[in-house]
Design a protein around this motif. Structure first.
Motif, PDB file in Angstrom:
ATOM      1  N   LYS A  60     -22.299  42.313  16.562  1.00 52.24           N
ATOM      2  CA  LYS A  60     -21.075  42.159  17.435  1.00 52.24           C
ATOM      3  C   LYS A  60     -19.907  41.948  16.631  1.00 52.24           C
ATOM      4  CE  LYS A  60     -23.242  40.415  21.688  1.00 52.24           C
ATOM      5  NZ  LYS A  60     -23.011  39.334  22.727  1.00 52.24           N
ATOM      6  N   LYS A  61     -20.137  41.122  15.470  1.00 48.68           N
ATOM      7  CA  LYS A  61     -18.856  41.145  14.673  1.00 48.68           C
ATOM      8  C   LYS A  61     -18.434  42.648  14.272  1.00 48.68           C
ATOM      9  CE  LYS A  61     -17.063  38.226  10.813  1.00 48.68           C
ATOM     10  NZ  LYS A  61     -16.361  39.527  10.324  1.00 48.68           N
ATOM     11  N   TRP A  62     -19.470  43.382  13.701  1.00 46.22           N
ATOM     12  CA  TRP A  62     -19.253  44.681  13.405  1.00 46.22           C
ATOM     13  C   TRP A  62     -18.422  45.568  14.026  1.00 46.22           C
ATOM     14  CZ3 TRP A  62     -19.849  49.705  14.176  1.00 46.22           C
ATOM     15  CH2 TRP A  62     -19.891  50.598  12.963  1.00 46.22           C
ATOM     16  N   LEU A  63     -18.724  45.459  15.524  1.00 46.81           N
ATOM     17  CA  LEU A  63     -18.258  46.268  16.399  1.00 46.81           C
ATOM     18  C   LEU A  63     -16.743  45.780  16.493  1.00 46.81           C
ATOM     19  CD1 LEU A  63     -20.919  46.548  18.998  1.00 46.81           C
ATOM     20  CD2 LEU A  63     -19.617  48.307  17.827  1.00 46.81           C
ATOM     21  N   ASP A  64     -16.587  44.469  16.792  1.00 51.40           N
ATOM     22  CA  ASP A  64     -15.309  43.819  16.975  1.00 51.40           C
ATOM     23  C   ASP A  64     -14.285  44.251  15.647  1.00 51.40           C
ATOM     24  OD1 ASP A  64     -16.108  42.633  19.300  1.00 51.40           O
ATOM     25  OD2 ASP A  64     -16.516  40.793  18.497  1.00 51.40           O
ATOM     26  N   ASP A  65     -14.663  43.984  14.413  1.00 51.22           N
ATOM     27  CA  ASP A  65     -13.923  44.299  13.302  1.00 51.22           C
ATOM     28  C   ASP A  65     -13.607  45.934  13.157  1.00 51.22           C
ATOM     29  OD1 ASP A  65     -14.203  41.787  12.434  1.00 51.22           O
ATOM     30  OD2 ASP A  65     -15.665  42.176  11.013  1.00 51.22           O
TER      31      ASP A  65
END
Length: 396
Positions: A338-343
């Protein structure tokens, strides 16, 4: 200050000024280019010794950025989307990206790392399918020939072309072949143009179709549209995937031999699986294997598919399209993913992608090369001629 362009070219140089004449050893040299007082590279290149005794490290070492990247850095905004006040022009030969490190979680609390540049060419223009048909009817640019399945081969002796007399449609197995005219040594004889397609074989203009450069559809480019989805986990079940595999089944030339027949049947099987297998699951290994057949031209066919679909670069992990995807996701990896997608989310901050609608995705090398007239690429005037209905804003 200067920039090293190439290192470790070894040249034979005297060991020292006091050494016996003729005594030499191999010494490393680096190709360099100097900066002027304004920090811009000069055009002159020169070689300098790399021996430690003649080199002194001064200041921090860093990779030189092209001028347009330097201007971007001067804005002082990092890890965020920003639009410069004026367009940044990229010169031929400039880097348009850089190698970034992508980190993905693996089992047992480990991660995998890979370094690559991710480059995409996108368009939000609904007229893309029409563009492939060369609506401006442009005849300038490169020419191509497509071989007829019933073509007959000829040999050349002096200025005379003679039919080889082969029967059974000798080029049937190459009926999908498209060749650039400038590579076929075209010759005029007997009121016809002849094209060399082998060391000793020629084709008559009667046995080929002449294709203009900007008739992209005739050159194998095809537009596929993905249905709008609210569930990214169901993307493999959608109609555009079936259309894509259907095109592969036709274009791998099943008439050539048993391997091609097997691959054509394989792609048809993928379609059948999508139609009948309600879970629609295709493994990464299956998909990778399906697209890695360069000797059959599969990668070339895929590179000419222009697909309109929603992008993972819009919305971030909170978007509804990811809800089902993350329902049964590995609990140890979900926060990382999820952090990857948000970044990586950027489209919501850039027009004309801010609406989140599906956009066209083109192969960044194959598509742009198809448009380019020469090494400098396609110009504004050429694009305007290809698509006369387009406005200045559409082209820029």
């Amino acid at each position: 200050m200067f920039l090293f362009l190439e290192e470790a070219k070894f040249l034979n140089k005297p060991v020292s000024p006091k050494a016996r004449p003729g005594t030499t050893e191999r010494q490393p040299f680096g190709l360099a280019q100097a900066f002027d007082k304004n920090g811009k590279l000069t055009e002159e290149k020169f070689w300098v010794t790399l021996l430690p005794g003649y080199m002194t490290e001064e200041g921090e070492q860093y990779a030189h950025l092209p001028f347009w990247m330097q201007k971007a850095v001067e804005q002082g905004i990092f890890d965020a989307v920003t639009k410069p006040a004026t367009a940044l022009k990229i010169s031929a030969g400039d880097a348009i990206g850089f190698l970034g490190e992508d980190i993905a979680p693996m089992g047992r609390a480990k991660t995998s790392r890979s370094t690559y540049a991710h480059i995409e060419v996108l368009s939000a223009d609904s007229r893309m399918p029409a563009f492939l048909d060369n609506p401006g009817k442009v005849t300038a640019g490169r020419k191509y020939i497509r071989v007829h399945p019933t073509a007959e081969l000829y040999t050349l002796s002096g200025d005379t072309f003679s039919n080889t007399g082969n029967t059974g449609n000798p080029v049937e197995k190459d009926r999908h072949i498209i060749l650039p005219v400038d590579k076929c040594n075209p010759k005029k004889s007997g009121g016809k143009t002849w094209y060399q397609v082998g060391q000793s074989y020629w084709l008559s203009q009667d046995d080929v179709d002449l294709i203009e450069q900007y008739n992209l559809k005739e050159l194998g480019f095809t537009a596929l549209v993905e249905e709008t989805t609210s569930d990214m986990s169901a993307s493999l079940q959608e109609g555009w995937m079936k259309s894509g595999f259907g095109r592969l089944a036709e274009q791998v030339r099943p008439e050539r031999g048993i391997r091609e027949q097997q691959m054509s049947s394989f792609y048809k099987g993928m379609i059948d699986k999508m139609d009948t297998d309600k879970d629609g699951q295709l493994s990464e290994r299956e998909l990778f294997a399906a697209l890695q057949h360069p000797e059959m031209g599969v990668r070339d066919i895929v590179a000419r598919m222009i697909v309109k679909h929603q992008s993972e670069w819009f919305g971030g992990s909170s978007h509804q399209k990811w809800t089902a995807f993350f329902q049964n996701y590995d609990a140890l990896r979900i926060n990382f993913a999820k952090k990857w997608l948000d970044d990586m989310e950027w489209m919501s901050q850039v027009e004309p992608f801010a609406s989140g609608k599906a956009v066209w995705h083109m192969h960044p090398v194959v598509f742009l090369d198809a448009l380019a007239i020469d090494s400098d690429g396609v110009t504004y005037e050429q694009l305007k001629q290809i698509f006369p209905q387009a406005s200045d804003a559409d082209i820029t």
